[in-house]
Write a protein that holds these residues in place. Sequence first.
Motif, PDB file in Angstrom:
ATOM      1  N   LEU B  82      -2.872   5.569   2.298  1.00 49.27           N
ATOM      2  CA  LEU B  82      -2.758   4.382   1.654  1.00 49.27           C
ATOM      3  C   LEU B  82      -1.260   4.375   0.990  1.00 49.27           C
ATOM      4  O   LEU B  82      -1.009   5.108   0.196  1.00 49.27           O
ATOM      5  N   CYS B  83      -0.618   3.401   1.384  1.00 51.51           N
ATOM      6  CA  CYS B  83       0.901   3.280   1.070  1.00 51.51           C
ATOM      7  C   CYS B  83       0.940   2.058  -0.137  1.00 51.51           C
ATOM      8  O   CYS B  83       0.372   1.048  -0.210  1.00 51.51           O
ATOM      9  N   SER B 101       0.697   3.442  10.312  1.00 45.83           N
ATOM     10  CA  SER B 101      -0.330   2.941  10.827  1.00 45.83           C
ATOM     11  C   SER B 101      -1.457   2.723   9.792  1.00 45.83           C
ATOM     12  O   SER B 101      -2.553   2.660  10.110  1.00 45.83           O
ATOM     13  N   GLY B 102      -1.358   3.204   8.542  1.00 55.41           N
ATOM     14  CA  GLY B 102      -2.357   3.379   7.484  1.00 55.41           C
ATOM     15  C   GLY B 102      -2.393   1.839   6.740  1.00 55.41           C
ATOM     16  O   GLY B 102      -2.016   0.956   7.314  1.00 55.41           O
ATOM     17  N   LEU B 103      -3.212   1.892   5.690  1.00 59.70           N
ATOM     18  CA  LEU B 103      -3.317   0.789   5.020  1.00 59.70           C
ATOM     19  C   LEU B 103      -2.564   0.451   3.525  1.00 59.70           C
ATOM     20  O   LEU B 103      -1.706   1.528   3.530  1.00 59.70           O
ATOM     21  N   TYR B 104      -2.436  -0.502   3.049  1.00 58.38           N
ATOM     22  CA  TYR B 104      -1.626  -0.574   1.965  1.00 58.38           C
ATOM     23  C   TYR B 104      -2.369  -0.954   0.580  1.00 58.38           C
ATOM     24  O   TYR B 104      -3.564  -1.293   0.729  1.00 58.38           O
ATOM     25  N   TYR B 105      -1.635  -0.880  -0.364  1.00 56.68           N
ATOM     26  CA  TYR B 105      -2.106  -1.405  -1.811  1.00 56.68           C
ATOM     27  C   TYR B 105      -0.800  -2.093  -2.528  1.00 56.68           C
ATOM     28  O   TYR B 105      -0.026  -1.249  -2.685  1.00 56.68           O
ATOM     29  N   VAL B 106      -1.119  -3.440  -2.660  1.00 57.92           N
ATOM     30  CA  VAL B 106       0.186  -3.957  -3.086  1.00 57.92           C
ATOM     31  C   VAL B 106       0.025  -3.993  -4.563  1.00 57.92           C
ATOM     32  O   VAL B 106      -0.827  -4.690  -5.287  1.00 57.92           O
ATOM     33  N   LEU B 107       0.780  -3.575  -5.370  1.00 56.06           N
ATOM     34  CA  LEU B 107       0.509  -3.721  -7.056  1.00 56.06           C
ATOM     35  C   LEU B 107       0.915  -5.126  -7.613  1.00 56.06           C
ATOM     36  O   LEU B 107       0.325  -5.270  -8.578  1.00 56.06           O
ATOM     37  N   MET B 108       1.737  -5.746  -6.840  1.00 53.02           N
ATOM     38  CA  MET B 108       1.997  -7.284  -7.313  1.00 53.02           C
ATOM     39  C   MET B 108       2.960  -6.964  -8.653  1.00 53.02           C
ATOM     40  O   MET B 108       2.570  -7.840  -9.416  1.00 53.02           O
ATOM     41  N   GLY B 109       3.885  -6.158  -8.682  1.00 47.85           N
ATOM     42  CA  GLY B 109       4.706  -5.766  -9.524  1.00 47.85           C
ATOM     43  C   GLY B 109       4.876  -4.561  -9.870  1.00 47.85           C
ATOM     44  O   GLY B 109       4.759  -3.685  -8.909  1.00 47.85           O
TER      45      GLY B 109
END
Lengths: 200, 200
Positions: B82-83, B101-109
């Motif tokens: 998880l990036c 090639s993993g997944l993401y988590y976008v903080l949006m800030g």
Amino acid sequence: MSAPSSLENLIEALRCLPGVGPKSAQRMAYHLLQRDRPGAQRLADALQQTLSVLRHCQRCNTFTETDICERCQSSKRDHGLLCVVETPVDMNMMEQTQAYSGLYYVLMGRVSPLDGVGPRELQLERLLARASDGVVREVILATNFTNEGEVTAHYLSEMLKSRGLRVSRIARGVPVGGELEYVDPGTLAQAMRERKSLAD
Amino acid sequence: MSAPSSLENLIEALRCLPGVGPKSAQRMAYHLLQRDRPGAQRLADALQQTLSVLRHCQRCNTFTETDICERCQSSKRDHGLLCVVETPVDMNMMEQTQAYSGLYYVLMGRVSPLDGVGPRELQLERLLARASDGVVREVILATNFTNEGEVTAHYLSEMLKSRGLRVSRIARGVPVGGELEYVDPGTLAQAMRERKSLAD
């Protein structure tokens, strides 16, 4: 796995704006979505609204929301003076000087043979009809001092003078506040040639 | 006698775009109206369309047209990685490298006390829940190497490690193709401190 298609589509659509390439289009799209959705909505509405209500003045060609623009209808303007400019932006620039109180005619272009724009494409006969209304006593040519603007002015001048109209051209010279050191030689040469006598 | 109100309105609305001041907004508006009405219509439609269909992925926060984005649903990605990035644009940048090639988590800030953005505003407990799903085996912190990005990474690192999660940070150093002469001292100092042994 790229961006959602609506987002791709928005990025592509933003590129219709002048000076906006793929990178800034992307930055704009994400900015709107992340930080300014109300702004994006206002922009969508303003575009839609403008496209539906804005048209060209039937007398002077500038953008207007009525058949004849406010300026062409105004009794406060001198209807004897007709200033010919290339674009509505040029007209705005002239208005900002507050040095002119006549009317305008916006060519919406310039004579440019290389781009296939000749007198016919510019519908110059419409200008001729406009200038020959019996009220206009002087046509002031304010096309740009580029090659194309000069060619356009020359062409218009010949055309209008042959109809017996008085024609003038806005002055060329060193800009106000301009230093000779930084003025290009062509401008300086013109300023010299068109020097004005200070004797009364 | 200024521009028609719909046009004034469009010029004002264009200023919601980043980097667009009054002058360029005017230029853009006139460009669209004089030369690219179809483009203006496409832009209006694209904005409207995007605003109505685009939302945030319920798992990773990026923009998507579905509840869960394509990437989070994909069986081709490594769900154990998880990036964490600050924005969808950062995620795109990472995707373009094709090195992940993993997944993401976008903080949006990012954590930014001066702007009143703390852990609560970023809803970091959502990230914690996401990272604690039992499938994620490593969280890679890819926030920016700015002060705020670093503070965010530090905070996240403490928070995630206290839950027993493995946490890493993307590497800092001299950019690929970078010349030492043009790299700032801080980067160079980091590159020195984080030097890698070439012995096997």
